[in-house]
Write a protein that holds these residues in place. Structure first.
Motif, short mmCIF file in Angstrom:
data_model
loop_
_atom_site.label_atom_id
_atom_site.label_comp_id
_atom_site.label_asym_id
_atom_site.label_seq_id
_atom_site.Cartn_x
_atom_site.Cartn_y
_atom_site.Cartn_z
N ARG A 147 -63.95 17.16 -29.93
CA ARG A 147 -65.83 16.67 -30.27
C ARG A 147 -66.89 18.09 -28.82
NH1 ARG A 147 -67.32 10.36 -31.23
NH2 ARG A 147 -66.19 10.77 -33.70
N SER A 148 -67.23 18.61 -29.31
CA SER A 148 -68.23 19.54 -28.91
C SER A 148 -69.29 19.59 -29.15
CB SER A 148 -67.54 21.18 -29.07
OG SER A 148 -66.37 21.13 -28.26
N VAL A 149 -69.93 19.31 -28.40
CA VAL A 149 -71.65 19.62 -27.95
C VAL A 149 -71.72 20.81 -27.26
CG1 VAL A 149 -73.90 17.97 -26.93
CG2 VAL A 149 -72.30 16.77 -28.71
N ASN A 150 -72.96 21.97 -27.43
CA ASN A 150 -73.59 23.02 -26.52
C ASN A 150 -72.46 23.60 -26.22
OD1 ASN A 150 -76.21 21.96 -26.68
ND2 ASN A 150 -76.13 21.01 -25.07
N ASN A 151 -70.95 23.94 -27.21
CA ASN A 151 -69.79 24.82 -26.76
C ASN A 151 -69.13 24.17 -25.94
OD1 ASN A 151 -70.71 26.72 -28.77
ND2 ASN A 151 -72.93 27.11 -27.94
N GLU A 197 -74.50 42.52 -35.27
CA GLU A 197 -74.45 42.72 -36.35
C GLU A 197 -74.18 42.75 -37.26
OE1 GLU A 197 -76.73 45.73 -36.99
OE2 GLU A 197 -78.29 45.04 -34.56
N GLU A 198 -72.89 41.80 -36.93
CA GLU A 198 -71.91 42.14 -38.45
C GLU A 198 -72.49 40.27 -38.24
OE1 GLU A 198 -67.82 43.28 -37.64
OE2 GLU A 198 -68.53 45.25 -36.98
N THR A 199 -72.61 39.71 -37.25
CA THR A 199 -72.97 38.32 -37.89
C THR A 199 -74.06 37.45 -37.54
OG1 THR A 199 -71.69 37.56 -36.30
CG2 THR A 199 -69.97 37.93 -37.89
N GLY A 200 -74.68 38.04 -36.78
CA GLY A 200 -76.05 37.54 -36.61
C GLY A 200 -75.78 36.97 -34.97
N ARG A 201 -74.37 35.93 -34.84
CA ARG A 201 -74.57 35.51 -33.82
C ARG A 201 -72.99 35.75 -32.48
NH1 ARG A 201 -74.57 28.86 -34.14
NH2 ARG A 201 -76.84 29.80 -34.84
N VAL A 202 -73.24 35.87 -31.45
CA VAL A 202 -71.73 35.76 -30.32
C VAL A 202 -72.57 34.83 -29.41
CG1 VAL A 202 -72.03 38.40 -30.82
CG2 VAL A 202 -73.31 37.27 -28.94
N ILE A 223 -79.06 34.53 -17.34
CA ILE A 223 -78.00 33.83 -16.60
C ILE A 223 -77.64 33.34 -15.10
CG2 ILE A 223 -75.30 35.17 -15.91
CD1 ILE A 223 -75.10 36.45 -18.85
N ARG A 224 -78.54 34.45 -14.40
CA ARG A 224 -78.97 33.90 -13.62
C ARG A 224 -79.59 32.98 -13.04
NH1 ARG A 224 -81.01 39.12 -12.58
NH2 ARG A 224 -83.15 38.84 -13.16
N THR A 225 -80.37 32.39 -13.57
CA THR A 225 -80.83 30.85 -13.84
C THR A 225 -80.44 30.10 -14.22
OG1 THR A 225 -82.78 31.79 -14.64
CG2 THR A 225 -83.01 29.73 -15.03
N GLY A 257 -70.62 27.13 -19.21
CA GLY A 257 -71.01 28.52 -19.00
C GLY A 257 -70.90 29.13 -20.60
N ASN A 258 -70.55 28.76 -21.20
CA ASN A 258 -70.74 29.05 -22.60
C ASN A 258 -71.53 28.87 -22.75
OD1 ASN A 258 -68.20 29.52 -22.01
ND2 ASN A 258 -67.24 27.88 -24.25
N HIS A 259 -71.87 30.08 -23.89
CA HIS A 259 -73.88 30.29 -24.50
C HIS A 259 -73.89 30.66 -25.22
CE1 HIS A 259 -73.65 33.38 -21.54
NE2 HIS A 259 -74.59 33.94 -22.34
N THR A 260 -74.35 30.77 -26.72
CA THR A 260 -74.37 32.01 -27.93
C THR A 260 -75.40 32.38 -27.48
OG1 THR A 260 -76.08 29.91 -29.12
CG2 THR A 260 -73.36 30.20 -29.30
#
Length: 428
Positions: free
Chosen positions: A265-269, A183-188, A222-224, A200-203
């Motif tokens: 350097r990171s790709v997809n977290n 609600e504050e930032t739009g993304r977690v 998450i199950r998928t 397993g990190n994902h936004t």
């Protein structure tokens, strides 16, 4: 003193419940331990060493191949290396014989997990950095620290800034907390409360968390993707950031020491490379990075930990450093720092180095990759102390070309990388 390098890349600290794809990728890169080897050492690897890569690495290191022993026990990628050794009588005999023939040697573990610690206690081989066997409370600390929530708790107590967030032990709690943060930032960002690295990190966006069926949709997602992982998470505010710096430490009996700092350097977290030293950071931020690292290092030193660890950060768009995790083990940059220092020790100038990888369709195998590297003129030159090195052969597994570029300055390193990626048609 000879060393036994134990490449337990699939371990309890990182993968309490190993996933096949993740374990396969970890195992594929384990042959990079050759870059640490000296004459008389033993490498215990979860996969056989590729002859072409072994020959190439020994040539770069100017190391006589016959002076390094390698053991690779049978078993599957989902089994811990210590368990595989116990089940492989031939490999176990080889290792016991090496221990007898090298009195006073020590084991260098990728990660200090319980199966590996127990194995070396039985073998009577000490673990590098420790004068005494691991105490139960120290092992508990290592396991706790290497989780996302465990690190957050310690960092908070030490006054090291961390992202807003909380541990959530159910999908319902995850969605509830994520909704409030979003609600504050739009993304977690959602992380499994497991060992270090970004698996397993994902936004999640605000609109993905809306509606009565949000928990059901998140659970299905998450199950998928990560069905094997327990429903134990850390949910944090996602911060827009310019870089992801990290500071790596060596913790010895005499105290903690900063090894190096880098941009990650990171790709997809998820981590995939480094630039060392960090380039996009002012002096005050760089000092804060070292200060937080020293504070963390002093804490774990006092608790009895000995070995490598790091602290990873975000530098937010607002210019604030936020610590995100510790890798309470040897990291993807540890062997690179050792290799660069080893290759350039006779050069008085400082070196800049960059490591990354990319998918290639341009070469069929490692031998062809070496020929193409040589033809490009970009290969590492020992007389200059600069150039490109192929750091592992994972082409059969993921078609990725993994490389290290060493140079005297950042601009030249970036230019060599650009040409390398162009010649091999590397994709992210």
């Amino acid at each position: 003193m000879s060393k036994l390098f134990f490449a337990n890349f699939v371990n309890e600290l990182m993968t309490t419940v190993p996933g096949p794809g993740h374990a396969r990728n970890l195992t594929a890169g384990a042959i990079r331990k050759i870059w640490l080897a000296e004459p008389g050492d033993l490498l215990v690897l979860p996969r056989p060493m590729d002859p072409e890569f072994f020959e190439y690495a020994c040539d770069v290191l100017r190391l006589e191949p016959r002076l390094v022993e390698i053991v690779s026990p049978s078993g599957g990628v989902l089994e811990y290396l210590a368990q595989r050794l116990r089940q492989d009588e031939v490999a176990m005999r080889h290792m016991r014989a090496w221990v007898r023939e090298h009195p006073g040697s020590e084991a260098v573990l990728f990660a200090q997990d319980r199966p590996s610690i127990a194995l070396f206690a039985e073998l009577g081989l000490g673990i590098q950095g420790y004068a005494d066997p691991h105490r139960n409370e120290l092992v508990d600390l290592i396991y706790h620290m290497n989780t996302k929530d465990g690190f957050r708790n310690v960092a908070r107590d030490l006054g090291i800034p961390i992202p807003a967030g909380a541990r959530c032990q159910s999908i319902e709690a995850l969605v509830d907390h994520a909704q409030r943060l979003a609600e504050e930032t739009g993304r977690v960002i959602v992380k499994f409360n497991r060992g270090s690295n970004g698996y397993g990190n994902h936004t999640l966006e605000r609109d993905q968390l809306q509606g009565r069926d949000a928990a059901e949709r998140v659970a299905a997602f998450i199950r998928t993707n990560w069905a094997e992982q327990p429903t134990d998470f850390v949910v944090e505010t996602y911060y827009e950031h310019s870089i992801c710096p990290s500071v790596e430490l060596r913790v010895e009996a005499s105290g903690p020491q900063e090894l190096y700092a880098c941009d990650q350097r990171s790709v997809n977290n998820a981590w995939r490379g480094t630039v060392t030293p960090p380039q996009s950071m002012d002096a005050a931020t760089r000092q804060s990075l070292s200060t937080y690292g020293a504070r963390f290092g002093a804490h774990v030193w006092a608790a009895g930990y000995r070995g490598i660890c790091d602290v990873d950060f975000l530098l937010t768009s607002a210019g604030k450093l936020l610590a995100t995790e510790t890798n309470f083990r040897r990291t993807g940059g540890t062997y690179l720092e050792t290799l660069v220092r080893r290759l350039t020790k006779n050069f008085p100038e400082e070196r800049v180095w960059l490591a990354d990888n990319g998918i290639t369709a341009g070469v069929a195998d490692f031998r062809q990759a070496l020929l193409a590297l040589h033809d490009s003129g970009l290969q590492y030159d020992a007389e200059r102390g600069t150039g490109c090195i192929l750091t592992a052969n994972t082409l059969p597994t993921d078609r990725r070309l993994r490389y290290l570029v060493i140079g005297k300055d950042f601009d030249s390193v970036c230019a060599w990388e650009t040409e390398l990626r162009s010649r091999f048609a590397l994709e992210a």
